[in-house]
Design a protein around this motif. Structure first.
Motif, PDB file in Angstrom:
ATOM      1  N   LEU A 354       7.784  -0.030  -7.421  1.00  0.00           N
ATOM      2  CA  LEU A 354       6.520   0.481  -7.935  1.00  0.00           C
ATOM      3  C   LEU A 354       5.851  -0.505  -8.885  1.00  0.00           C
ATOM      4  N   THR A 355       6.648  -1.256  -9.650  1.00  0.00           N
ATOM      5  CA  THR A 355       6.062  -2.224 -10.569  1.00  0.00           C
ATOM      6  C   THR A 355       5.268  -3.275  -9.804  1.00  0.00           C
ATOM      7  N   GLU A 356       5.857  -3.825  -8.752  1.00  0.00           N
ATOM      8  CA  GLU A 356       5.171  -4.843  -7.949  1.00  0.00           C
ATOM      9  C   GLU A 356       3.970  -4.236  -7.214  1.00  0.00           C
ATOM     10  N   LEU A 357       4.143  -3.034  -6.695  1.00  0.00           N
ATOM     11  CA  LEU A 357       3.043  -2.391  -5.972  1.00  0.00           C
ATOM     12  C   LEU A 357       1.878  -2.085  -6.907  1.00  0.00           C
ATOM     13  N   ASP A 358       2.197  -1.631  -8.103  1.00  0.00           N
ATOM     14  CA  ASP A 358       1.127  -1.331  -9.056  1.00  0.00           C
ATOM     15  C   ASP A 358       0.389  -2.598  -9.459  1.00  0.00           C
ATOM     16  N   ASP A 359       1.135  -3.695  -9.658  1.00  0.00           N
ATOM     17  CA  ASP A 359       0.479  -4.962  -9.982  1.00  0.00           C
ATOM     18  C   ASP A 359      -0.431  -5.418  -8.841  1.00  0.00           C
ATOM     19  N   ALA A 360       0.030  -5.246  -7.605  1.00  0.00           N
ATOM     20  CA  ALA A 360      -0.781  -5.664  -6.450  1.00  0.00           C
ATOM     21  C   ALA A 360      -2.022  -4.790  -6.304  1.00  0.00           C
ATOM     22  N   ILE A 361      -1.871  -3.483  -6.521  1.00  0.00           N
ATOM     23  CA  ILE A 361      -3.019  -2.580  -6.417  1.00  0.00           C
ATOM     24  C   ILE A 361      -4.050  -2.912  -7.482  1.00  0.00           C
ATOM     25  N   ARG A 362      -3.571  -3.188  -8.698  1.00  0.00           N
ATOM     26  CA  ARG A 362      -4.490  -3.497  -9.787  1.00  0.00           C
ATOM     27  C   ARG A 362      -5.247  -4.797  -9.500  1.00  0.00           C
ATOM     28  N   ALA A 363      -4.542  -5.805  -8.990  1.00  0.00           N
ATOM     29  CA  ALA A 363      -5.166  -7.111  -8.788  1.00  0.00           C
ATOM     30  C   ALA A 363      -6.082  -7.137  -7.576  1.00  0.00           C
ATOM     31  N   VAL A 364      -5.661  -6.495  -6.478  1.00  0.00           N
ATOM     32  CA  VAL A 364      -6.392  -6.634  -5.217  1.00  0.00           C
ATOM     33  C   VAL A 364      -7.381  -5.489  -4.997  1.00  0.00           C
ATOM     34  N   MET A 365      -6.944  -4.254  -5.209  1.00  0.00           N
ATOM     35  CA  MET A 365      -7.784  -3.090  -4.906  1.00  0.00           C
ATOM     36  C   MET A 365      -8.574  -2.591  -6.107  1.00  0.00           C
ATOM     37  N   GLY A 366      -8.095  -2.908  -7.314  1.00  0.00           N
ATOM     38  CA  GLY A 366      -8.773  -2.415  -8.506  1.00  0.00           C
ATOM     39  C   GLY A 366      -9.568  -3.455  -9.234  1.00  0.00           C
ATOM     40  N   ASP A 367      -9.713  -4.653  -8.644  1.00  0.00           N
ATOM     41  CA  ASP A 367     -10.472  -5.739  -9.269  1.00  0.00           C
ATOM     42  C   ASP A 367      -9.997  -6.033 -10.683  1.00  0.00           C
ATOM     43  N   GLY A 368      -8.687  -5.961 -10.892  1.00  0.00           N
ATOM     44  CA  GLY A 368      -8.124  -6.290 -12.188  1.00  0.00           C
ATOM     45  C   GLY A 368      -8.184  -5.179 -13.220  1.00  0.00           C
ATOM     46  N   THR A 369      -8.662  -3.982 -12.842  1.00  0.00           N
ATOM     47  CA  THR A 369      -8.756  -2.866 -13.789  1.00  0.00           C
ATOM     48  C   THR A 369      -7.643  -1.857 -13.521  1.00  0.00           C
ATOM     49  N   ASP A 370      -7.453  -0.973 -14.506  1.00  0.00           N
ATOM     50  CA  ASP A 370      -6.437   0.068 -14.378  1.00  0.00           C
ATOM     51  C   ASP A 370      -7.001   1.364 -13.814  1.00  0.00           C
ATOM     52  N   ALA A 371      -8.266   1.348 -13.385  1.00  0.00           N
ATOM     53  CA  ALA A 371      -8.917   2.582 -12.952  1.00  0.00           C
ATOM     54  C   ALA A 371      -8.157   3.309 -11.838  1.00  0.00           C
ATOM     55  N   PRO A 372      -7.673   2.601 -10.784  1.00  0.00           N
ATOM     56  CA  PRO A 372      -7.002   3.348  -9.716  1.00  0.00           C
ATOM     57  C   PRO A 372      -5.588   3.816 -10.077  1.00  0.00           C
ATOM     58  N   SER A 373      -5.012   3.273 -11.147  1.00  0.00           N
ATOM     59  CA  SER A 373      -3.588   3.513 -11.403  1.00  0.00           C
ATOM     60  C   SER A 373      -3.275   4.974 -11.644  1.00  0.00           C
ATOM     61  N   SER A 374      -4.050   5.638 -12.516  1.00  0.00           N
ATOM     62  CA  SER A 374      -3.755   7.048 -12.811  1.00  0.00           C
ATOM     63  C   SER A 374      -3.977   7.910 -11.586  1.00  0.00           C
ATOM     64  N   LEU A 375      -4.996   7.584 -10.779  1.00  0.00           N
ATOM     65  CA  LEU A 375      -5.251   8.340  -9.559  1.00  0.00           C
ATOM     66  C   LEU A 375      -4.075   8.219  -8.592  1.00  0.00           C
ATOM     67  N   ILE A 376      -3.600   6.999  -8.370  1.00  0.00           N
ATOM     68  CA  ILE A 376      -2.471   6.790  -7.463  1.00  0.00           C
ATOM     69  C   ILE A 376      -1.208   7.434  -8.028  1.00  0.00           C
ATOM     70  N   HIS A 377      -1.038   7.375  -9.345  1.00  0.00           N
ATOM     71  CA  HIS A 377       0.145   7.993  -9.951  1.00  0.00           C
ATOM     72  C   HIS A 377       0.175   9.486  -9.677  1.00  0.00           C
ATOM     73  N   ASP A 378      -0.960  10.171  -9.882  1.00  0.00           N
ATOM     74  CA  ASP A 378      -0.985  11.618  -9.711  1.00  0.00           C
ATOM     75  C   ASP A 378      -0.895  12.024  -8.243  1.00  0.00           C
ATOM     76  N   ARG A 379      -1.604  11.301  -7.378  1.00  0.00           N
ATOM     77  CA  ARG A 379      -1.683  11.703  -5.975  1.00  0.00           C
ATOM     78  C   ARG A 379      -0.468  11.287  -5.160  1.00  0.00           C
ATOM     79  N   LEU A 380       0.071  10.087  -5.432  1.00  0.00           N
ATOM     80  CA  LEU A 380       1.117   9.543  -4.565  1.00  0.00           C
ATOM     81  C   LEU A 380       2.442   9.328  -5.276  1.00  0.00           C
TER      82      LEU A 380
END
Length: 820
Positions: A354-380
């Motif tokens: 999850l640590t590596e996946l979260d870093d990849a999501i933040r860098a690639v899908m979130g444009d370097g922001t933490d915005a998607p992290s809480s959403l992915i945490h709650d949903r998935l």
């Protein structure tokens, strides 16, 4: 020590970490390899009778075994199981292969009885961060509960600083997607992981002792006795699935007499047991059973993904983000996979976690922001999964009635919080409202009322619904009141009314009875209400109780309930407030005045609503209107009498300025002041003989707070009041200014920015003409506006105004004449 006893023969001891997908996969592979004649699982033996239910189509994990003491349902214990729990995998394998299953842990009858003495919550919950750890849910660990952390000890030995990461790398990620470190195929010997883990646990127990929970020796003694009984029944060809910490104790040779001696004299309680739905949110909590299982959604994915778990996970992530309007494409998924796998390689991990996946999501899908992290945490990562149990699972009668009501009203329990808008004019929505209110009265907060959006009518309700597993215990507890929701709520309301000691308690209960439509309980509640109201002489208590009663009268009308008795009591209560309020306002300090101001506003609102009930609409004919006892009370003069009380307060010098100002404002809003009345009272309050702090309090009461919130607009449109205020403020002595400034700042800070700006502009311009010239009314300068009236501009809005008001040509001519 290995997964088998030292002599190399069966039984096979499969030590696991509860809720671990790697352990679950390994257990399934080991059972396929060994094909035992019986499967023994760590869990309460009372659950043996419930095993067949796990094979039914209506059973869907996560679920939990629930045990509770029959004469004290609040003392309960859960044994949750997810689809990736090794115990659930073993249970399902045994049922699919027609192999007998036995639970071998200490009986719930003993464990729940023992919690009665030590005061800890009776929730036997294995798996709080260490293999086989068992700590009561929510219980604070005491000195006897301190145990060496075997995961941390093994991780440090392997050179890891994070024990959870070591466990995932070695166990949970082993074989995920069909490969291990370096892409090699999973090991050919499915018992090898259990052998290594058993040897590690034995070494740890030898080095650190058997220290653990003080119930562990008892539990392990009972497990050994059940294991011996199973070997006697099925032979040595049995498999045991238990916490890895217990494996050395089960393999240890002891005598039957020694184990029985340990269990001699244990307290015992009569318990009932059933299956209940569980949730991923509950598994992920950092107290009780969920501690250490922070990512049940991820674990479920690891367990169920047939291959390529990283690619499949990031595809799910992309789907969730697209639903929330994130611009995520296939290229983002490909790049995120590459980055996650590269990070795992650099960090020496067999699989991206999850640590590596979260870093990849933040860098690639979130444009370097933490915005998607809480959403992915709650949903998935956690997930919004609620389990399901068969309808024929044992349950208390109240639970069965609740289930029937949920099905009839189409109110499905869900783990995700959802809002439901109810229109009480519709039969189904009215029945849903009654059910939810009855459950709240029973202490089962499945739904919580919320503010309705877009409507303030009493015919509409908004609820936030969310089903938590603990509500199953609440339902069992409420079962002592009755076998149906309606009967239980009626019995509890009646009992509480008899035992209530304060007026506020009874008025709240009366409101609940009307909302929940409990006509059998209402007479008892009304008698208690009348008794408490007659004895209570505190005006604050009476004023606090009045709004709830008036709301109840309105609820009765919209729900077709006879609220005549409540209307009579509310009217009598209002009359007592009218009499007692003026003396109660004398000699108050600042805090007392602030408290009583709240009661003043509440009483004003209640009187306004109660006066609207002078001719209450007749409820529709039906069973609820069959027992009217007399005509409804008719409080025709309530408004007039209340206005008299407010005038008395506004003109008494001994009443604190805050209350005098508030009474004046309420009279002004009601149109109960003669022309110039507000200016006269304000002039008196701000006269030089009044103490500055008392004058500032008057201003706060008149212009600030309350429900109107338009004190600033009042000053904008009334130049006389603004001039009085400005003149007083400029005359406040320097020595007193610092005392009144906080009060004024609190008053004016509540105004909108535009209002404050307009007031500042009006004050900057200085005094303006405030009296109109009778001979030339249209030429009068309005403060803050240009001189005179532009008739052409005013006439331009008349066609639009005619359309809005629905006026014909004649109405248009009249409107034009009025405007001119």
């Amino acid at each position: 020590m290995s997964g088998r006893p030292a002599d190399g023969h069966r039984p096979v001891l499969l030590g696991v970490r509860h809720h671990g997908p790697g352990s679950a996969r390994a257990v399934r592979a080991a059972l396929e390899r060994c094909a035992p004649a019986a499967v023994l699982i760590e869990g309460p033996p009372e659950a043996d009778a419930l095993v067949p239910l796990a094979a039914q189509d209506g059973m869907r994990p996560p679920v939990a075994l629930l045990a509770h003491v029959e004469d004290d349902p609040g003392r309960a214990a859960f044994w949750p199981l997810a689809e990736f729990s090794p115990e659930w995998v073993a249970l399902r394998w045994a049922l699919e292969h027609d192999v007998p299953v036995r639970f071998i842990d200490l009986p719930a009858a003993h464990s729940l009885a023992m919690t009665q003495d030590d005061g800890t919550p009776g929730e036997e919950t294995p798996g709080e961060g260490t293999p086989g750890e068992d700590t009561p849910d929510g219980a604070a660990p005491g000195p006897a509960d301190v145990r060496v952390d075997p995961i941390r000890a093994l991780a440090e030995t392997a050179g890891y600083d994070d024990p959870e990461r070591w466990w995932e790398d070695v166990i949970e990620h082993r074989g995920a997607g069909g490969t291990t470190t370096g892409g090699a195929h999973t090991e050919t010997d499915p018992l090898a992981p259990f052998t290594a883990l058993a040897e590690a646990m034995a070494a740890l127990r030898e080095a650190y002792g058997d220290g653990g929970h003080h119930h562990d020796p008892l539990r392990e003694a009972h497990m050994r006795l059940r294991l011996r009984a199973a070997r006697k029944e099925f032979g040595d060809d049995v498999a045991v699935v238990c916490g890895a910490w217990h494996v050395p104790a089960l393999a240890h040779r002891t005598t039957v007499a020694a184990d029985r001696q340990l269990l001699k004299g244990l307290p015992k309680a009569k318990v009932a047991m059933t299956w209940v739905p569980w949730t991923h949110q509950r598994l992920s909590r950092h107290s009780g059973y969920g501690a250490g299982i922070a990512s049940p959604g991820w674990y479920g994915h690891l367990f169920s993904a047939p291959d390529r778990p990283v690619e499949r996970w990031l595809t799910k992530v992309a789907g969730v983000l697209r639903e929330e309007d994130y611009a995520v494409s296939s290229a983002h998924v490909i790049e995120a996979v590459r980055l996650a796998e590269g990070l795992a390689t650099v960090r020496g991990r067999p699989l991206a976690g999850l640590t590596e996946l979260d870093d990849a999501i933040r860098a690639v899908m979130g444009d370097g922001t933490d915005a998607p992290s809480s959403l992915i945490h709650d949903r998935l990562v956690v997930g919004e999964v609620l389990g399901q149990v068969p309808d024929d699972a044992p349950a208390v009668p109240l639970q069965r009635d609740l289930t029937r009501s949920q099905r009839t009203l189409r109110l499905k329990p869900e783990a995700l919080e959802r809002e439901r808008e109810l229109d009480l004019r519709k039969d189904t929505d009215a029945a849903r409202s009654r059910l939810l209110h009855r459950l709240r009265l029973l202490g089962i907060p499945w739904g919580e009322p919320a503010h309705s959006r877009g409507s303030t009518g009493t015919f509409r309700e908004t609820w936030r619904l969310r089903w938590e597993p603990e509500l199953a215990v609440r339902v069992a507890e409420a079962g002592i009141w009755g076998t149906t929701v309606h009967a239980a709520a009626t019995a509890k309301a009646t009992t509480e009314a008899i035992g209530a000691t304060s007026l506020a308690e009874v008025t709240a209960l009366a409101e609940h009875c009307l909302l929940a439509e409990l006509p059998d309980a209402l007479p008892v509640v009304m008698r208690a209400l009348a008794d408490r109201a007659a004895l209570d002489t505190d005006v604050g208590h009476l004023a606090q109780a009045l709004p709830a009663l008036v709301r109840s009268v309105r609820y009765g009308d919209v729900r077709g309930t006879d609220a005549t008795a409540l209307r009579d009591v509310a009217t009598g209560l209002a009359e007592r407030v009218f009499v007692g309020l003026p003396p109660a306002c004398l000699g108050l300090d600042a805090d007392g005045a602030a408290d009583l101001r709240g009661h003043l506003d509440a009483t004003h609102r209640a009187v306004a609503l109660l006066a609207q009930e002078e001719n209450p609409p007749q409820p529709p004919a039906g069973p609820h209107t069959a027992h009217r006892t007399g005509p409804a009370a008719r409080p025709a003069d309530l408004r007039a009498r209340w206005a008299t009380v407010l005038r008395s307060l506004s003109e008494r010098d001994t009443v604190p300025g805050l209350l005098r100002g508030r009474a004046t404002r309420l009279l002004l809003d009601e149109g109960a002041l003669a022309d110039g009345g507000a200016e006269r009272l304000m002039g008196l309050a701000l006269s030089p003989g009044t103490a500055p702090t008392d004058a500032a309090g008057w201003i706060e009461g008149f212009l600030g707070g309350g429900d109107s919130g338009d004190g600033g607009m009042l000053l904008v449109h009334d130049a006389r009041l603004l001039a009085l205020l400005d003149g007083w403020l400029t005359g406040v002595p320097d020595t007193a200014f610092t005392d009144v400034l906080p009060l004024l700042r609190r008053t004016f800070a509540a105004y909108d920015t535009g209002v404050r700006r307009t007031l500042g502009e009006l004050v900057r311009r200085g005094p303006t003409t405030t009296a109109a010239d009778p001979a030339h009314p249209a030429d009068t300068d309005a403060p803050g506006f240009g001189p005179g009236l532009d008739r052409d501009r005013a006439a331009a809005v008349l066609p639009t105004l005619r359309l809005l008001l629905g006026l014909g040509q004649h109405g248009f001519d009249d409107l034009t004449e009025v405007a001119s």
